[in-house]
Design a protein around this motif. Structure first.
Motif, PDB file in Angstrom:
ATOM      1  N   ARG A  54     -12.303   1.897   3.475  1.00 37.89           N
ATOM      2  CA  ARG A  54     -11.702   0.923   2.557  1.00 37.89           C
ATOM      3  C   ARG A  54     -10.235   0.767   2.885  1.00 37.89           C
ATOM      4  N   LEU A  55      -9.828  -0.482   2.913  1.00 39.95           N
ATOM      5  CA  LEU A  55      -8.479  -0.783   3.388  1.00 39.95           C
ATOM      6  C   LEU A  55      -7.453  -0.633   2.270  1.00 39.95           C
ATOM      7  N   CYS A  56      -6.467   0.195   2.529  1.00 37.72           N
ATOM      8  CA  CYS A  56      -5.366   0.396   1.576  1.00 37.72           C
ATOM      9  C   CYS A  56      -4.040   0.215   2.308  1.00 37.72           C
ATOM     10  N   VAL A  57      -2.954   0.190   1.544  1.00 40.49           N
ATOM     11  CA  VAL A  57      -1.619   0.140   2.139  1.00 40.49           C
ATOM     12  C   VAL A  57      -0.813   1.246   1.479  1.00 40.49           C
ATOM     13  N   LYS A  58      -0.141   2.047   2.299  1.00 40.13           N
ATOM     14  CA  LYS A  58       0.475   3.241   1.704  1.00 40.13           C
ATOM     15  C   LYS A  58       1.982   3.175   1.532  1.00 40.13           C
ATOM     16  N   PHE A  59       2.563   2.040   1.834  1.00 41.52           N
ATOM     17  CA  PHE A  59       4.013   1.919   1.635  1.00 41.52           C
ATOM     18  C   PHE A  59       4.298   0.496   1.156  1.00 41.52           C
ATOM     19  N   PRO A  60       5.273   0.319   0.274  1.00 41.24           N
ATOM     20  CA  PRO A  60       5.535  -1.036  -0.234  1.00 41.24           C
ATOM     21  C   PRO A  60       6.084  -1.978   0.832  1.00 41.24           C
ATOM     22  N   TRP A  61       5.841  -3.244   0.637  1.00 44.82           N
ATOM     23  CA  TRP A  61       6.407  -4.273   1.504  1.00 44.82           C
ATOM     24  C   TRP A  61       7.065  -5.311   0.593  1.00 44.82           C
ATOM     25  N   PRO A  62       7.998  -6.096   1.131  1.00 44.03           N
ATOM     26  CA  PRO A  62       8.858  -6.889   0.230  1.00 44.03           C
ATOM     27  C   PRO A  62       8.143  -7.932  -0.623  1.00 44.03           C
ATOM     28  N   SER A  63       7.031  -8.487  -0.138  1.00 46.53           N
ATOM     29  CA  SER A  63       6.424  -9.610  -0.876  1.00 46.53           C
ATOM     30  C   SER A  63       5.231  -9.188  -1.714  1.00 46.53           C
ATOM     31  N   MET A  64       5.076  -7.911  -1.992  1.00 47.66           N
ATOM     32  CA  MET A  64       3.907  -7.544  -2.795  1.00 47.66           C
ATOM     33  C   MET A  64       4.079  -8.014  -4.240  1.00 47.66           C
ATOM     34  N   ALA A  65       2.962  -8.408  -4.877  1.00 48.01           N
ATOM     35  CA  ALA A  65       3.029  -8.801  -6.290  1.00 48.01           C
ATOM     36  C   ALA A  65       3.498  -7.597  -7.085  1.00 48.01           C
ATOM     37  N   ARG A  66       4.347  -7.842  -8.074  1.00 50.53           N
ATOM     38  CA  ARG A  66       4.933  -6.727  -8.817  1.00 50.53           C
ATOM     39  C   ARG A  66       4.130  -6.330 -10.045  1.00 50.53           C
ATOM     40  N   THR A  67       3.359  -7.253 -10.560  1.00 52.05           N
ATOM     41  CA  THR A  67       2.568  -6.955 -11.764  1.00 52.05           C
ATOM     42  C   THR A  67       1.562  -8.085 -11.988  1.00 52.05           C
ATOM     43  N   ILE A  68       0.723  -7.910 -12.988  1.00 56.28           N
ATOM     44  CA  ILE A  68      -0.117  -9.003 -13.477  1.00 56.28           C
ATOM     45  C   ILE A  68       0.554  -9.503 -14.746  1.00 56.28           C
ATOM     46  N   TRP A  69       0.750 -10.793 -14.834  1.00 55.83           N
ATOM     47  CA  TRP A  69       1.468 -11.358 -15.983  1.00 55.83           C
ATOM     48  C   TRP A  69       0.870 -10.844 -17.284  1.00 55.83           C
ATOM     49  N   GLY A  70       1.704 -10.196 -18.080  1.00 53.21           N
ATOM     50  CA  GLY A  70       1.280  -9.744 -19.407  1.00 53.21           C
ATOM     51  C   GLY A  70       0.336  -8.557 -19.416  1.00 53.21           C
ATOM     52  N   ASN A  71       0.069  -7.948 -18.273  1.00 54.62           N
ATOM     53  CA  ASN A  71      -0.907  -6.858 -18.267  1.00 54.62           C
ATOM     54  C   ASN A  71      -0.645  -5.875 -17.126  1.00 54.62           C
ATOM     55  N   HIS A  72       0.422  -5.119 -17.281  1.00 52.70           N
ATOM     56  CA  HIS A  72       0.780  -4.181 -16.215  1.00 52.70           C
ATOM     57  C   HIS A  72      -0.274  -3.083 -16.052  1.00 52.70           C
ATOM     58  N   GLN A  73      -0.913  -2.735 -17.146  1.00 49.18           N
ATOM     59  CA  GLN A  73      -1.950  -1.701 -17.083  1.00 49.18           C
ATOM     60  C   GLN A  73      -3.100  -2.137 -16.165  1.00 49.18           C
ATOM     61  N   ARG A  74      -3.461  -3.405 -16.266  1.00 48.53           N
ATOM     62  CA  ARG A  74      -4.541  -3.906 -15.412  1.00 48.53           C
ATOM     63  C   ARG A  74      -4.124  -3.900 -13.935  1.00 48.53           C
ATOM     64  N   TYR A  75      -2.852  -4.185 -13.719  1.00 42.40           N
ATOM     65  CA  TYR A  75      -2.306  -4.143 -12.350  1.00 42.40           C
ATOM     66  C   TYR A  75      -2.468  -2.736 -11.785  1.00 42.40           C
ATOM     67  N   LYS A  76      -2.099  -1.769 -12.610  1.00 39.17           N
ATOM     68  CA  LYS A  76      -2.203  -0.370 -12.185  1.00 39.17           C
ATOM     69  C   LYS A  76      -3.664   0.004 -11.921  1.00 39.17           C
ATOM     70  N   GLU A  77      -4.535  -0.358 -12.857  1.00 38.47           N
ATOM     71  CA  GLU A  77      -5.939   0.035 -12.710  1.00 38.47           C
ATOM     72  C   GLU A  77      -6.593  -0.637 -11.520  1.00 38.47           C
ATOM     73  N   THR A  78      -6.275  -1.917 -11.306  1.00 43.41           N
ATOM     74  CA  THR A  78      -6.955  -2.656 -10.252  1.00 43.41           C
ATOM     75  C   THR A  78      -6.494  -2.211  -8.865  1.00 43.41           C
ATOM     76  N   TYR A  79      -5.214  -1.984  -8.713  1.00 44.34           N
ATOM     77  CA  TYR A  79      -4.698  -1.805  -7.348  1.00 44.34           C
ATOM     78  C   TYR A  79      -4.221  -0.395  -7.017  1.00 44.34           C
ATOM     79  N   PHE A  80      -3.906   0.399  -8.031  1.00 42.60           N
ATOM     80  CA  PHE A  80      -3.264   1.693  -7.724  1.00 42.60           C
ATOM     81  C   PHE A  80      -4.017   2.895  -8.280  1.00 42.60           C
TER      82      PHE A  80
END
Ligand code: PRX
Length: 635
Positions: free
Chosen positions: A450-476
């Motif tokens: 499964r493809l992951c990325v282990k270091f941040p890059w400048p253009s990554m999305a910073r959050t999901i609008w209004g739902n940071h928890q979902r951002y965390k659960e989905t991607y991290f």
């Protein structure tokens, strides 16, 4: 050696190593030398994938439109920035110079301000591929309003969901749109959507098809008269590097679409950098990306990336099939296009037609060909390489996502040797990795996982609008300290990546991401439907098509199945849009489920793909008998 423009393979490896060893110094040098900042950053990178929180160029101030427009005016004011090719080949193409773009964006920005739009307000843009779309996007960025572009093929329901999620204050739309020989009543769709959107105060309407439309008093206004009255000058709002630039919705495997939030500084640096390298753009080139600005490809590689490089970017309103199957090649010849970027699904559709559509056209201007959005199969790759690139133009198979903001894995043309179906090597600054089923990174080659990325890059999305928890659960959350892409990939002996496809319930149809949940919700709204499950199956043009298994309510009534199929697709069209229609609908008495009640999509996927050789052990299912029934009736 310039980090900014990589020309040879050895250079790529050197630059790549530098970007991994000293990421902050690497990006700092690029940011410093190639962009206009109003204030320098205090820190290049701050990050914590646990929170998750990522900040690039914190403390810096800028306006992205000054980078995309103002700073080019002195040297390139009369150069074409946007080259608009209309749907109808007999309508004249429009060349918008950088000087003209400056004026148009300022006028539009002044109109937005006069309607009460300011920094941080959300503006929904629901427009066809006409110049007003690019100008509206830039006008929002000019004043610090957050644009949320919704692809103008989405339905009223899908539009209202997105408007409400971001609580937009304004919609920018047009009377209608041309699509090949057809017209679409966009304003009608907006009117319907706005019945359930209390946050909208103003609707600005561009005139495109001259249709009779309804204008609601105190809400709707024609755009052009306002633009005519507005000043062509205006100061750009100074933004912090981490201020949101836009929201763009993408489907997830469950739930409502996710409003991915992209911020200003890092997004600008990364999209400009990758545009320069992946397309090897040189001054004077004409670059054409056939995507719609309603998708991330259009945001990053029609608008921001090209304009930040002072490029000429083509905006095409039409479709590849109108007025004939040679339209793409005709446009390339007409505008002497040097870089051409499209989707595998378009290539597969065009490759099915007689070669005579290609042969009459002079394609000698082409230097680089690109693909994006889904895996490209070998046959399509060769057709593209042989007939369009004439084996002279390298093909860049670019892998990335709405969430990544910019191209992540791609060959650099004339540097990276290409292999069909391989996206090849990571861009500088990108640290991909493959994970096994135990959550461990697979080191060494070859590898598959499964493809992951282990270091941040400048253009990554910073959050999901209004739902940071979902951002965390989905991607991290799937893997510790890693961004999980949702894709599977393999890495060959030489370290080249090949993307094998989604490993979740997102299905990519004709390059469009579709989540199963909203489609199933739409089907289940039909009064005759008890339950449904959607899977993808291979399709020779679309890549994947949708197969629906539907359980009907037991009413004792004998319903006409063909009519039901039509009604179900009609519902999907209304709730989401025609792109999500099902190719096949099988009615069944049950769906295979685990004892905990989870639908076994893996089995349904195999049956729909007519690949039943290895269904695995079905005896532990709650209802093993339905598997045979489904297999017997497969379409
Ligand atoms: O599965 C991958 C596929 O498209 C997904 C991202 O879709 P979206 O956010 O709509 O962005 C599409 C345009 C950037 C990915 O997770 N995908 C994208 N590019 C490729 C690809 N699959 C294989 N090869 C690619 N080049």
């Amino acid at each position: 050696m310039s980090y900014y423009h990589i020309k040879h393979l050895e250079e790529y490896f050197q630059v790549y190593r530098k970007s991994v060893r000293d990421p902050e110094i690497f990006w700092e040098e690029i940011a410093e030398e190639h962009f206009l900042w109003r204030k320098r950053w205090d820190k290049v990178l701050n990050w914590d994938f646990n929170k998750p929180e990522v900040k690039w160029f914190e403390g810096a101030q800028l306006n992205i439109t000054e980078n995309c427009i103002d700073r080019h005016l002195a040297a390139k004011g009369d150069k074409t920035a946007i080259l608009f090719e209309p749907n109808d080949p007999n309508e004249v193409a429009v060349h918008i110079t950088y000087n003209e773009l400056y004026e148009r964006v300022n006028r539009f920005a002044n109109v937005l301000k006069s309607k009460g739009i300011g920094k941080g307000d959300r503006v929904c843009i629901y427009l066809p591929m006409i110049p007003e779309l690019a100008v509206a996007v830039l006008a929002c960025a000019r004043i610090g309003a957050i644009h949320s572009v919704v692809f103008a093929g989405f339905s009223a329901t899908a539009l209202s969901t997105r408007i409400n999620d971001a609580e937009c204050k304004m919609v920018i739309t047009s009377d209608g749109s041309f699509r090949g020989a057809k017209t679409i009543d966009l304003k009608g769709i907006v009117d319907e959507a706005l019945e359930t959107c209390p946050s909208i105060e103003t609707v600005l309407v561009a005139k495109r098809i001259n249709s009779e439309i309804n204008m609601k008093a105190d809400r709707d206004e024609w755009l052009q008269p306002l633009l005519d009255k507005a000043s062509p000058e205006g100061e750009a709002e100074i933004m912090n590097a981490e201020d949101p630039l836009f929201i763009l919705y993408t489907s997830g495997s469950t739930g409502q679409p996710k409003g991915m939030v992209h911020t200003t500084g890092g997004y600008m640096v990364y999209t400009a950098y990758t545009f320069k390298n992946v397309f090897q753009y040189n001054d004077g080139d004409v670059y054409w990306c056939t995507a719609d600005i309603g998708w991330i490809t259009g945001h990053s590689y029609i608008v921001y990336g090209p304009l930040a490089n002072g490029a000429t970017t083509v905006m095409f309103e039409g479709v590849p099939t109108y007025p004939h199957w040679g339209r793409f090649w005709q446009v390339i010849e007409k505008h002497k296009v040097n870089q051409f970027y499209t989707a595998p699904t378009a290539i597969r559709a065009l490759a099915k037609e007689p070669l005579s559509h290609v042969e009459g056209h002079d394609l000698s201007s082409l230097k680089v060909l690109g693909t994006v959005g889904e895996p490209i199969n070998e046959e399509a790759w060769h057709w593209y390489n042989d007939n369009i690139g004439k084996m002279r133009s390298p093909i860049v198979d670019t892998w990335w996502q709405t969430e990544t903001g910019g191209i992540m894995i791609s060959p650099i043309p004339f540097a990276t040797p290409t292999i069909p179906t391989f996206a090849t090597l990571p861009m500088p600054g990108i640290q991909p990795c493959l994970m096994d089923e135990n959550g461990e990174e697979i080191k060494g080659n070859p590898a598959q996982g499964r493809l992951c990325v282990k270091f941040p890059w400048p253009s990554m999305a910073r959050t999901i609008w209004g739902n940071h928890q979902r951002y965390k659960e989905t991607y991290f959350s799937a893997y510790d300290q890693k961004y999980f892409t949702g894709d599977g990939a393999l890495r060959d002996q030489t370290g080249y990546y090949r993307i094998t496809g989604r490993v979740d319930d997102v299905i990519i149809v004709s390059g469009h991401n579709l989540g199963t949940a909203p489609i199933e919700d739409a089907i289940n709204e039909h009064q005759a439907v008890a339950e449904s499950a959607i899977v993808g199956f291979p399709h020779d043009v679309k890549g994947n098509a949708l197969y629906g298994y539907v359980i009907l309510k037991e009413t004792g009534e004998d319903r006409n199945q063909e009519n039901l199929r039509k009604e179900i697709n009609q519902l999907i069209t209304e709730r989401i849009g025609p792109i999500a229609k099902l190719d096949k609908i099988q009615f069944t008495s049950g769906l295979p489920k685990t004892r905990s009640g989870k639908i076994m999509r893996r089995i349904l996927r195999k049956i729909a793909s007519k690949d039943t050789s290895n269904l695995g052990d079905t005896s532990t299912l709650l209802n093993p008998e339905v598997v045979q029934e489904i297999m017997d009736n497969v379409l």
